[in-house]
Design an enzyme around this catalytic site. Structure first.
Site, short mmCIF file in Angstrom:
data_model
loop_
_atom_site.label_atom_id
_atom_site.label_comp_id
_atom_site.label_asym_id
_atom_site.label_seq_id
_atom_site.Cartn_x
_atom_site.Cartn_y
_atom_site.Cartn_z
N GLY A 181 -11.09 -6.02 1.68
CA GLY A 181 -11.70 -6.10 3.01
C GLY A 181 -12.15 -7.50 3.37
N SER A 202 0.84 -1.21 0.00
CA SER A 202 0.00 0.00 0.00
C SER A 202 0.87 1.25 0.00
CB SER A 202 -0.90 0.00 1.24
OG SER A 202 -0.09 0.20 2.40
N GLU A 257 -11.59 -0.04 -9.50
CA GLU A 257 -12.62 -0.26 -8.48
C GLU A 257 -13.85 0.58 -8.74
OE1 GLU A 257 -11.39 -0.17 -4.35
OE2 GLU A 257 -13.44 -0.38 -3.64
N HIS A 264 -12.84 -2.67 5.13
CA HIS A 264 -11.46 -2.76 5.60
C HIS A 264 -11.38 -2.77 7.13
CE1 HIS A 264 -10.61 -1.16 1.46
NE2 HIS A 264 -9.79 -2.18 1.53
N ILE A 298 -6.35 -9.82 1.90
CA ILE A 298 -6.31 -10.12 3.34
C ILE A 298 -5.11 -9.42 3.96
CG2 ILE A 298 -6.07 -11.97 5.06
CD1 ILE A 298 -7.35 -13.86 2.93
N ASP A 299 -5.38 -8.55 4.91
CA ASP A 299 -4.32 -7.85 5.62
C ASP A 299 -4.54 -7.94 7.13
OD1 ASP A 299 -2.29 -6.21 6.48
OD2 ASP A 299 -3.09 -4.37 5.62
N SER A 300 -5.74 -7.54 7.57
CA SER A 300 -6.00 -7.45 9.01
C SER A 300 -5.76 -8.77 9.74
CB SER A 300 -7.44 -6.99 9.26
OG SER A 300 -7.61 -5.69 8.74
N ASP A 302 -1.34 -1.81 -3.92
CA ASP A 302 -2.70 -1.86 -3.35
C ASP A 302 -3.22 -0.42 -3.19
OD1 ASP A 302 -4.91 -3.03 -2.13
OD2 ASP A 302 -4.01 -2.98 -0.12
N HIS A 303 -4.42 -0.18 -3.67
CA HIS A 303 -5.05 1.15 -3.54
C HIS A 303 -4.17 2.29 -4.05
CE1 HIS A 303 -8.58 -0.28 -1.40
NE2 HIS A 303 -7.78 -1.05 -0.68
P1 13P Z 1 -8.71 -6.43 5.43
O1 13P Z 1 -8.63 -5.21 6.27
O2 13P Z 1 -10.06 -7.08 5.54
O3 13P Z 1 -7.63 -7.39 5.68
O4 13P Z 1 -8.61 -5.97 3.88
C1 13P Z 1 -7.37 -5.74 3.28
C2 13P Z 1 -7.50 -5.08 1.96
O5 13P Z 1 -8.55 -4.98 1.36
C3 13P Z 1 -6.28 -4.54 1.36
O6 13P Z 1 -6.52 -3.83 0.21
O1 G3H Z 2 -6.73 -1.77 2.35
C1 G3H Z 2 -5.86 -1.45 3.13
C2 G3H Z 2 -4.78 -2.38 3.53
O2 G3H Z 2 -5.15 -3.10 4.68
C3 G3H Z 2 -3.50 -1.65 3.71
O3 G3H Z 2 -3.53 -0.93 4.88
O4 G3H Z 2 -2.98 1.38 4.16
O5 G3H Z 2 -2.68 0.65 6.54
O6 G3H Z 2 -1.14 -0.21 4.75
P1 G3H Z 2 -2.51 0.33 5.11
ZN ZN Z 3 -8.40 -2.81 0.12
#
Ligand code: 13P
Ligand code: G3H
Ligand code: ZN
Length: 326
Positions: free
Chosen positions: A225, A50, A135, A181, A268-270, A83-84
């Site tokens: 998310g 990100s 998106e 997210h 998947i991040d969280s 990402d994003h």
């Molecule tokens: P989570 O916060 O559900 O892990 O989503 C991560 C995500 O969408 C990163 O772009």
């Molecule tokens: O969608 C967001 C991801 O979980 C990345 O999170 O922007 O805190 O690195 P971050």
């Molecule tokens: Zn995301």
């Protein structure tokens, strides 16, 4: 093998009813935990970075960490994805700097502006063999500095997707069907509670996914998310000095179902953050005299590996699929 773009992965994922895991990376232990699991499970993988990760770890460090993973795991295909992506310049900088896939996130813009920006990124990326995710629709939650309150999110409008994909030339499309997210995906008021008092969230909008898929047959859909916020790790955090009341995610069975449909990439991040933080909190609580980072980062990395392994096998369905994605 060298880093690849997402084309072949999505083609095979769509055809054979699974999804590729897209895991966020911010440091060495996270890269290692994810890729060791993928190597052992022979799974293709997307490592995503990100804007916040680049600000934290520095672009060059992240690229070099991922290159090290590619060298250590030559038998599995790996994508390095932005990402994003917030703007054209960030996408350009990642494309020029070795990424093989980028997301341009124009979801907060009016439709015409989203099309214009996404098209510009696609033109630059495709000329360099890089794939692009766009998106439509917005998710609730926090990503980088953008916070969308629950209630202000908007589902993807199926009637817009054909025009968006045709005019922009994107390779995949992230849609909003009720995921969000972070670790608090649903407000308690949106949920019921089971007999143990744990929140049970509302179902994802599979009807919207279905409408989108009918309009875009064969086209890869992305879900952001998509952490499930495992309650064992929420408990581990809370039992060891943390405070994460009513943290809740998307049930894994719903993600499994999405992966068998047109969803080819699941973000998947969280869940990895929770595994790492829970493990480290528990370690410090049990061993307050320890201060060598290797001693607490080692079990944290091991638990990231285990949770990724579980996702590959039981949620994404991409374990054993590395060869067909090459
Ligand atoms: P989570 O916060 O559900 O892990 O989503 C991560 C995500 O969408 C990163 O772009
Ligand atoms: O969608 C967001 C991801 O979980 C990345 O999170 O922007 O805190 O690195 P971050
Ligand atoms: Zn995301």
């Amino acid at each position: 093998m060298a880093l690849v773009n997402s084309k072949k992965m999505f083609e095979m994922a769509y055809k054979n009813g699974y999804a590729i895991g897209a895991f966020n990376v911010n440091n060495m232990e996270i890269v290692q935990g994810i890729t060791e699991a993928c190597k052992e499970e022979n799974a293709p993988v997307i490592l995503q970075v990100s804007k916040g990760a680049r600000a934290y770890a520095n672009h060059t460090y992240l690229v070099k960490l991922v290159e090290a993973a590619v060298k250590e795991c030559p038998e599995i295909p790996i994508v390095l994805h932005l990402d994003h992506g917030p703007d054209f310049e960030t996408c350009k900088s990642c494309i020029d700097g070795g990424f093989t896939s980028v997301m341009i996130d124009g979801s907060h813009l009016p439709f015409e502006e989203n099309v214009e920006l996404t098209k510009k990124v696609v033109e630059y990326a495709h000329a360099r063999g890089v794939t692009v995710e766009g998106e439509l629709g917005t998710l609730a939650g926090i990503e980088d500095d953008v916070k969308v309150e629950h209630g202000a999110e908007s589902y993807t409008k199926p009637e817009e997707v054909i025009e968006f994909v045709e005019r922009t030339g994107v390779d995949s499309l992230a849609i909003a069907i009720g995921t969000s997210h972070g670790a608090y995906k649903f407000k308690p008021e949106q949920c019921t509670r089971n007999e143990e008092g744990i929140l049970v969230p509302p179902a994802l909008r599979f009807d919207i996914l279905d409408e989108v898929s009918k309009k875009l047959p064969g086209f890869p859909i992305v879900l952001h998310g998509s952490s499930s916020v495992p309650q064992n790790y929420v408990k581990m955090v809370n039992d060891n000095g943390g405070k994460m009341p009513d943290a809740i995610g998307v049930p894994e069975e719903q993600l499994r179902k999405a992966a068998t449909l047109s969803v080819c990439k699941i973000n998947i991040d969280s869940d990895l953050r929770l595994a790492m933080t829970g493990t480290i909190r528990e370690f410090f609580n049990a061993k307050p005299d320890k201060f060598d980072p290797r001693e607490y980062l080692k079990p944290a990395r091991a638990n990231i590996k285990e949770i990724v392994r579980h996702k590959l096998k039981n949620v994404l369905g991409c374990a054993g699929k590395a060869d067909e994605c090459k």
